[in-house]
Design a protein around this motif. Sequence first.
Motif, PDB file in Angstrom:
ATOM      1  N   ARG A 343       2.882 -13.956   7.290  1.00 48.91           N
ATOM      2  CA  ARG A 343       1.615 -13.276   7.721  1.00 48.91           C
ATOM      3  C   ARG A 343       2.086 -12.460   9.237  1.00 48.91           C
ATOM      4  N   ALA A 344       2.802 -13.188  10.078  1.00 51.30           N
ATOM      5  CA  ALA A 344       2.899 -12.873  11.289  1.00 51.30           C
ATOM      6  C   ALA A 344       4.196 -11.736  11.246  1.00 51.30           C
ATOM      7  N   ARG A 345       4.813 -11.550  10.288  1.00 55.34           N
ATOM      8  CA  ARG A 345       5.802 -10.590  10.216  1.00 55.34           C
ATOM      9  C   ARG A 345       5.207  -9.194   9.797  1.00 55.34           C
ATOM     10  N   ARG A 346       4.087  -9.079   9.530  1.00 55.84           N
ATOM     11  CA  ARG A 346       3.518  -7.821   9.165  1.00 55.84           C
ATOM     12  C   ARG A 346       3.716  -6.686  10.204  1.00 55.84           C
ATOM     13  N   VAL A 347       4.394  -5.532   9.606  1.00 53.50           N
ATOM     14  CA  VAL A 347       4.797  -4.637  10.447  1.00 53.50           C
ATOM     15  C   VAL A 347       3.729  -3.791  10.956  1.00 53.50           C
ATOM     16  N   GLU A 348       3.433  -3.487  12.427  1.00 50.45           N
ATOM     17  CA  GLU A 348       2.513  -2.656  13.054  1.00 50.45           C
ATOM     18  C   GLU A 348       3.117  -1.367  12.277  1.00 50.45           C
ATOM     19  N   ALA A 349       2.066  -0.505  11.887  1.00 49.79           N
ATOM     20  CA  ALA A 349       2.572   0.805  11.488  1.00 49.79           C
ATOM     21  C   ALA A 349       1.332   2.156  11.302  1.00 49.79           C
ATOM     22  N   SER A 350       1.637   3.213  11.335  1.00 55.47           N
ATOM     23  CA  SER A 350       0.628   4.159  11.295  1.00 55.47           C
ATOM     24  C   SER A 350       0.637   4.675   9.907  1.00 55.47           C
ATOM     25  N   ALA A 351      -0.684   4.905   9.311  1.00 59.97           N
ATOM     26  CA  ALA A 351      -0.850   5.232   7.761  1.00 59.97           C
ATOM     27  C   ALA A 351      -1.302   6.772   7.743  1.00 59.97           C
ATOM     28  N   THR A 352      -0.528   7.433   6.840  1.00 60.74           N
ATOM     29  CA  THR A 352      -1.188   8.555   6.185  1.00 60.74           C
ATOM     30  C   THR A 352      -1.243   8.541   4.499  1.00 60.74           C
ATOM     31  N   VAL A 353      -2.141   9.282   4.165  1.00 56.72           N
ATOM     32  CA  VAL A 353      -2.334   9.364   2.723  1.00 56.72           C
ATOM     33  C   VAL A 353      -2.458  10.570   2.200  1.00 56.72           C
ATOM     34  N   THR A 354      -2.092  10.598   0.908  1.00 59.35           N
ATOM     35  CA  THR A 354      -2.081  11.889   0.057  1.00 59.35           C
ATOM     36  C   THR A 354      -3.229  12.839   0.029  1.00 59.35           C
ATOM     37  N   SER A 355      -4.728  11.992   0.151  1.00 62.51           N
ATOM     38  CA  SER A 355      -5.724  12.545   0.242  1.00 62.51           C
ATOM     39  C   SER A 355      -6.743  11.721   0.256  1.00 62.51           C
TER      40      SER A 355
END
Length: 471
Positions: A343-355
């Motif tokens: 769980r601790a290895r979840r990568v911090e990321a920014s999310a974009t979606v198709t809609s």
Amino acid sequence: MDGRALVAVRPSERQLAWQEMEFYGFIHFGMNTMTDREWGEGHEDPALFDPAGLDADQWVRALKSAGMTGVILTCKHHDGFCLWPSDVTTHSVASSPWRGGRGDVVAEVADAARRHGLKFGVYLSPWDRTEASYGGGTAYDDFYVAQLTELLTRYGPVFTVWLDGANGEGPNGRRQVYDWDRYYAVVRELQPDAVINVCGPDVRWCGNEAGQTRPDEWSVVPRELQDAERIADRSQQADDGTFARLVRSDDLDLGSRAALAGHEDDLVWYPAEVNTSIRPGWFHHPAEDGAVRSVDELFGIYLKSVGGNSCFLLNVPPARDGLVHDADVAVLEELGRRIEGFRARRVEASATVTSGAPGDVATAWPGRARTPWRPDDADPVPGVTLAFDRSRVVEAVVVGEDITQGQRVEHVVVKGRRAGRWTTLAEANAVGYQRVLTFPPAEADAVRVEITETRDTPVVARVAVIETATS
């Protein structure tokens, strides 16, 4: 088949609460622990039960160290010996020397669970090899309901009543025809928030006791499966070691559109539980102290069950002295560290979606999304892209649906981006509450989850990317 009809089947509140528990423990303990048996014959001398060092807090601490959220106790196994002072039989701890005949294992475990923040559940074998009324129809049903009532009214909230279909001969050589509907009614009345597992309407057995999982687990299945789980000839019939490692190869597909054809008008939400033991047997046997399953094997089962739209029930049997053996404790502690590390290895990321708007899908794991992502109905290939601050070596992706809206995803593809090029890392069919897709470590600066087939517009609760421990 109309996908909208399939997604109209939804879980109950009790099923939702159970699903979110993800991982919990079974404690097989009782007369069989004292006699070194898996199945007792019945009528064993209560004087044999005297676990001088019994420490329910030690049991619960061991389970909690592995990341478990609940504990189910075998309050009575097939031999009929009760771990609480039942009013309807003398074949119980009250007739034993343990705690001077004033002990109550059920109370001690229930209290320990509460102290350590775990939920408590009960197992009450329907088969009783001591009780004279077994095989006598209503007389035994009355006896069983009386014991069930004791367990459900004396020990606080219960998250599950775990019922197997064991159905051998009683002292008179007869078998009982169980009045399941009556038993269920008692549970619903006394503990309405409790799920009824396996031989019950809320949670189904995965089909084996080896910890094996299906490639795709569906929660929407034909209603007739609920009846099949109550049929005695599907349950264990003999006291041997083969059943615990038997993997049924049939019924691998219970919920695809092809499997549901012809059942469209009679479907239920009936999610799966994966159960197995940390040892070859379900009760503790000194000869098996060197046969405790490895952390690698248990973590693999965890990923495929909790990461395969199921919950994981792991049995941990205390020894004759009333303590969980050091070998089991050590493996459980390491398993907990492995799960926390994942769980601790979840990568911090920014999310974009198709809609649509992404909501909090990129930050909701582990946990529940406050704002799931629902793409536009006309979006041809809905997708979530998670972009990282730098290139990472990743090994898994976690995807989860908002199952309050049913199970909608029928195929998902995970892609990674490296040097501007996208390549497929993994794909699967069913997602449901949670799917963990693992793959060989791959370098990427972004990961995209594409939903390529659905039963209706998907509603996604979580997407997370896990990097390798060495990246």
